[in-house]
Design a protein around this motif. Structure first.
Motif, PDB file in Angstrom:
ATOM      1  N   LEU A 131       0.882  -1.228  -0.045  1.00 52.81           N
ATOM      2  CA  LEU A 131       0.096  -0.018   0.135  1.00 52.81           C
ATOM      3  C   LEU A 131       0.806   1.388   0.019  1.00 52.81           C
ATOM      4  CD1 LEU A 131      -3.090  -1.174   2.376  1.00 52.81           C
ATOM      5  CD2 LEU A 131      -2.978  -0.811  -0.014  1.00 52.81           C
ATOM      6  N   THR A 132       2.104   1.158   0.462  1.00 54.29           N
ATOM      7  CA  THR A 132       2.973   2.359   0.246  1.00 54.29           C
ATOM      8  C   THR A 132       3.392   2.751  -1.339  1.00 54.29           C
ATOM      9  OG1 THR A 132       5.199   1.058   0.444  1.00 54.29           O
ATOM     10  CG2 THR A 132       4.024   1.782   2.547  1.00 54.29           C
ATOM     11  N   LEU A 133       3.223   1.638  -2.196  1.00 60.65           N
ATOM     12  CA  LEU A 133       3.313   1.850  -3.574  1.00 60.65           C
ATOM     13  C   LEU A 133       2.515   2.698  -4.327  1.00 60.65           C
ATOM     14  CD1 LEU A 133       4.773  -1.674  -4.397  1.00 60.65           C
ATOM     15  CD2 LEU A 133       6.147   0.440  -3.470  1.00 60.65           C
ATOM     16  N   GLY A 134       1.234   2.746  -3.688  1.00 56.86           N
ATOM     17  CA  GLY A 134       0.121   3.582  -4.543  1.00 56.86           C
ATOM     18  C   GLY A 134      -1.186   3.175  -4.218  1.00 56.86           C
ATOM     19  N   SER A 135      -2.038   3.417  -4.884  1.00 60.17           N
ATOM     20  CA  SER A 135      -3.590   3.148  -4.488  1.00 60.17           C
ATOM     21  C   SER A 135      -4.119   1.774  -5.220  1.00 60.17           C
ATOM     22  CB  SER A 135      -4.583   4.317  -4.888  1.00 60.17           C
ATOM     23  OG  SER A 135      -4.298   5.510  -4.184  1.00 60.17           O
ATOM     24  N   ILE A 137      -6.695  -0.735  -6.995  1.00 58.04           N
ATOM     25  CA  ILE A 137      -7.770  -0.445  -7.852  1.00 58.04           C
ATOM     26  C   ILE A 137      -9.107  -0.715  -6.909  1.00 58.04           C
ATOM     27  CG2 ILE A 137      -9.270  -1.037 -10.018  1.00 58.04           C
ATOM     28  CD1 ILE A 137      -6.301  -1.836 -11.061  1.00 58.04           C
ATOM     29  N   HIS A 138      -9.094  -1.603  -6.235  1.00 62.53           N
ATOM     30  CA  HIS A 138     -10.169  -1.921  -5.271  1.00 62.53           C
ATOM     31  C   HIS A 138      -9.565  -2.238  -3.818  1.00 62.53           C
ATOM     32  CE1 HIS A 138     -12.988  -2.976  -8.753  1.00 62.53           C
ATOM     33  NE2 HIS A 138     -12.022  -3.721  -9.087  1.00 62.53           N
ATOM     34  N   ARG A 139     -10.545  -1.998  -2.790  1.00 61.33           N
ATOM     35  CA  ARG A 139     -10.108  -1.943  -1.560  1.00 61.33           C
ATOM     36  C   ARG A 139      -9.656  -3.611  -1.295  1.00 61.33           C
ATOM     37  NH1 ARG A 139     -13.775  -1.313   3.935  1.00 61.33           N
ATOM     38  NH2 ARG A 139     -12.025  -1.557   5.350  1.00 61.33           N
ATOM     39  N   PRO A 140      -8.310  -3.518  -0.949  1.00 60.07           N
ATOM     40  CA  PRO A 140      -7.747  -5.148  -0.826  1.00 60.07           C
ATOM     41  C   PRO A 140      -8.109  -5.558   0.395  1.00 60.07           C
ATOM     42  CG  PRO A 140      -5.890  -3.537  -0.561  1.00 60.07           C
ATOM     43  CD  PRO A 140      -7.368  -2.799  -0.974  1.00 60.07           C
ATOM     44  N   ARG A 141      -8.554  -7.030   0.411  1.00 63.07           N
ATOM     45  CA  ARG A 141      -8.625  -7.909   1.606  1.00 63.07           C
ATOM     46  C   ARG A 141      -7.216  -8.453   2.181  1.00 63.07           C
ATOM     47  NH1 ARG A 141     -14.133 -10.951   0.968  1.00 63.07           N
ATOM     48  NH2 ARG A 141     -15.708  -8.922   1.005  1.00 63.07           N
ATOM     49  N   CYS A 142      -6.641  -8.995   1.069  1.00 66.14           N
ATOM     50  CA  CYS A 142      -5.073  -9.846   1.421  1.00 66.14           C
ATOM     51  C   CYS A 142      -4.204  -9.744   0.285  1.00 66.14           C
ATOM     52  CB  CYS A 142      -5.426 -10.894   1.904  1.00 66.14           C
ATOM     53  SG  CYS A 142      -6.412 -12.200   0.898  1.00 66.14           S
ATOM     54  N   VAL A 143      -3.152  -9.986   0.189  1.00 72.82           N
ATOM     55  CA  VAL A 143      -2.198 -10.175  -0.891  1.00 72.82           C
ATOM     56  C   VAL A 143      -2.360 -11.730  -1.530  1.00 72.82           C
ATOM     57  CG1 VAL A 143       0.189 -10.271  -1.537  1.00 72.82           C
ATOM     58  CG2 VAL A 143      -0.490  -8.620   0.279  1.00 72.82           C
ATOM     59  N   SER A 144      -2.415 -11.956  -2.889  1.00 73.72           N
ATOM     60  CA  SER A 144      -2.454 -13.233  -3.425  1.00 73.72           C
ATOM     61  C   SER A 144      -1.321 -14.099  -2.928  1.00 73.72           C
ATOM     62  CB  SER A 144      -2.174 -13.033  -4.953  1.00 73.72           C
ATOM     63  OG  SER A 144      -0.875 -12.656  -5.311  1.00 73.72           O
ATOM     64  N   GLY A 169      -7.324 -11.725 -11.233  1.00 75.55           N
ATOM     65  CA  GLY A 169      -8.312 -12.580 -10.624  1.00 75.55           C
ATOM     66  C   GLY A 169      -8.961 -11.902  -9.595  1.00 75.55           C
ATOM     67  N   TRP A 170      -9.272 -12.545  -8.482  1.00 75.42           N
ATOM     68  CA  TRP A 170     -10.150 -11.957  -7.468  1.00 75.42           C
ATOM     69  C   TRP A 170      -9.705 -10.423  -7.194  1.00 75.42           C
ATOM     70  CZ3 TRP A 170      -9.637 -11.980  -1.665  1.00 75.42           C
ATOM     71  CH2 TRP A 170     -10.772 -11.584  -1.134  1.00 75.42           C
ATOM     72  N   LYS A 171     -10.992  -9.748  -7.243  1.00 76.58           N
ATOM     73  CA  LYS A 171     -10.545  -8.290  -7.079  1.00 76.58           C
ATOM     74  C   LYS A 171     -10.162  -7.785  -5.865  1.00 76.58           C
ATOM     75  CE  LYS A 171     -15.190  -6.395  -6.117  1.00 76.58           C
ATOM     76  NZ  LYS A 171     -16.442  -5.764  -6.775  1.00 76.58           N
ATOM     77  N   ARG A 172     -10.194  -8.543  -4.930  1.00 75.63           N
ATOM     78  CA  ARG A 172      -9.722  -7.958  -3.514  1.00 75.63           C
ATOM     79  C   ARG A 172      -8.289  -8.218  -3.126  1.00 75.63           C
ATOM     80  NH1 ARG A 172     -13.170  -4.059  -2.380  1.00 75.63           N
ATOM     81  NH2 ARG A 172     -15.163  -4.840  -2.485  1.00 75.63           N
ATOM     82  N   HIS A 173      -7.805  -8.760  -4.388  1.00 76.73           N
ATOM     83  CA  HIS A 173      -6.047  -8.675  -4.072  1.00 76.73           C
ATOM     84  C   HIS A 173      -5.658  -7.588  -4.775  1.00 76.73           C
ATOM     85  CE1 HIS A 173      -5.944 -12.733  -2.713  1.00 76.73           C
ATOM     86  NE2 HIS A 173      -6.232 -13.355  -3.825  1.00 76.73           N
ATOM     87  N   PRO A 174      -4.352  -6.583  -4.320  1.00 76.99           N
ATOM     88  CA  PRO A 174      -4.006  -5.482  -4.800  1.00 76.99           C
ATOM     89  C   PRO A 174      -3.197  -5.630  -6.146  1.00 76.99           C
ATOM     90  CG  PRO A 174      -2.925  -5.980  -2.802  1.00 76.99           C
ATOM     91  CD  PRO A 174      -4.081  -6.888  -3.120  1.00 76.99           C
ATOM     92  N   TRP A 175      -3.917  -6.206  -7.360  1.00 74.66           N
ATOM     93  CA  TRP A 175      -2.879  -6.863  -8.345  1.00 74.66           C
ATOM     94  C   TRP A 175      -2.339  -5.536  -8.890  1.00 74.66           C
ATOM     95  CZ3 TRP A 175      -2.832 -11.692  -8.220  1.00 74.66           C
ATOM     96  CH2 TRP A 175      -3.921 -12.395  -8.026  1.00 74.66           C
ATOM     97  N   ASN A 176      -2.361  -4.654  -8.891  1.00 77.20           N
ATOM     98  CA  ASN A 176      -1.697  -3.408  -9.475  1.00 77.20           C
ATOM     99  C   ASN A 176      -0.347  -3.276  -8.741  1.00 77.20           C
ATOM    100  OD1 ASN A 176      -3.706  -2.215  -7.789  1.00 77.20           O
ATOM    101  ND2 ASN A 176      -3.046  -0.218  -8.340  1.00 77.20           N
ATOM    102  N   LEU A 177      -0.484  -3.351  -7.508  1.00 77.50           N
ATOM    103  CA  LEU A 177       0.495  -3.197  -6.520  1.00 77.50           C
ATOM    104  C   LEU A 177       1.175  -4.353  -6.711  1.00 77.50           C
ATOM    105  CD1 LEU A 177      -1.413  -1.104  -3.517  1.00 77.50           C
ATOM    106  CD2 LEU A 177      -0.272  -0.230  -5.797  1.00 77.50           C
ATOM    107  N   GLU A 178       0.670  -5.538  -6.456  1.00 84.04           N
ATOM    108  CA  GLU A 178       1.594  -6.625  -6.586  1.00 84.04           C
ATOM    109  C   GLU A 178       2.674  -6.711  -7.958  1.00 84.04           C
ATOM    110  OE1 GLU A 178      -0.200 -10.367  -5.592  1.00 84.04           O
ATOM    111  OE2 GLU A 178      -1.770  -9.404  -4.224  1.00 84.04           O
ATOM    112  N   LYS A 179       1.959  -6.219  -8.953  1.00 76.08           N
ATOM    113  CA  LYS A 179       2.813  -6.382 -10.193  1.00 76.08           C
ATOM    114  C   LYS A 179       3.831  -5.343 -10.008  1.00 76.08           C
ATOM    115  CE  LYS A 179       2.362  -5.820 -15.085  1.00 76.08           C
ATOM    116  NZ  LYS A 179       1.666  -5.471 -16.203  1.00 76.08           N
ATOM    117  N   GLN A 180       3.558  -3.992  -9.651  1.00 75.03           N
ATOM    118  CA  GLN A 180       4.788  -2.966  -9.207  1.00 75.03           C
ATOM    119  C   GLN A 180       5.819  -3.635  -8.650  1.00 75.03           C
ATOM    120  OE1 GLN A 180       3.026   0.679  -7.957  1.00 75.03           O
ATOM    121  NE2 GLN A 180       5.013   1.370  -7.588  1.00 75.03           N
ATOM    122  N   PHE A 181       5.515  -4.260  -7.274  1.00 75.10           N
ATOM    123  CA  PHE A 181       6.100  -4.747  -6.333  1.00 75.10           C
ATOM    124  C   PHE A 181       7.272  -5.868  -7.012  1.00 75.10           C
ATOM    125  CE2 PHE A 181       6.769  -8.419  -3.106  1.00 75.10           C
ATOM    126  CZ  PHE A 181       7.523  -7.721  -2.088  1.00 75.10           C
TER     127      PHE A 181
END
Length: 196
Positions: A131-135, A137-144, A169-181
């Protein structure tokens, strides 16, 4: 010629590269959930199996063919220990997405290999870092599970090899931030892509 990986994490996304030799000769191979249906060109070896512990997907893991236990040394349940009071409530209101099946999964594997659960602290710490990397897309529940595994094994290995990560996949993973990470880890040569 590329060196033989010491650990490979195989996500469940599309992989079009023949990895049979690298996977079958790798000391540690990590797979996820319904990986028994993966194609033959991704090898057969699996030393570490990561399984979701809650909801319909976890229930389906109890009712479908499992990976061969031969060569399996560790199973990780990616959901932390549940709150027993909350579990009674979820079962009462039939909130199937919240019901924990971790103990049933553990009973399948515990006599054959080491089984543990990720801690709530580990999951939350990685989510906070993302979450320090940005916002999101959807409110995340957990990391994939895949990104959790990358972070987990980078604490043990100087670098790791991965394939099959599509960050969707499931929209409650922060995919855009995971990809950036993960892209940052690739740039730092801590993560090496086998299917690029």
């Amino acid at each position: 010629m590329q060196e033989q990986p010491k650990i490979i994490i195989l996500g469940n996304g599309p992989i079009n590269t023949d990895l049979t030799e690298q996977v079958n000769n790798c000391p540690r191979v990590v797979r996820f959930n319904h990986c028994a249906a993966m194609p033959d060109y991704l090898g057969q070896r699996c030393t570490d199996l990561w399984l979701v512990g809650r909801g319909r997907q976890a229930l389906s893991l109890l009712n479908t063919p499992q990976m061969s236990l031969e060569g399996l040394s560790q199973v990780m349940i990616t959901d932390p220990n549940p709150n027993p009071v909350a579990q009674c409530f979820f079962k009462l209101i039939q909130r199937k997405s919240k019901v924990d099946f971790g103990e049933a999964l553990i009973s399948i594997y515990a006599q054959k290999c080491q089984v543990e659960r990720l801690t709530a602290q580990f999951r939350q710490s990685l989510l906070n870092e993302l979450l320090t990397l940005g916002s999101p897309i959807h409110r995340p529940r957990c990391v994939s599970s895949g990104t959790l595994a990358i972070a987990y094994f980078l604490a043990q290995f100087k670098y790791i090899h991965i394939a099959g990560f599509g960050f969707q996949g499931w929209k409650r993973h922060p995919w855009n931030l995971e990809k950036q990470f993960v892209e940052q880890l690739v740039a730092e040569k801590q993560v090496i892509l086998l299917d690029s």
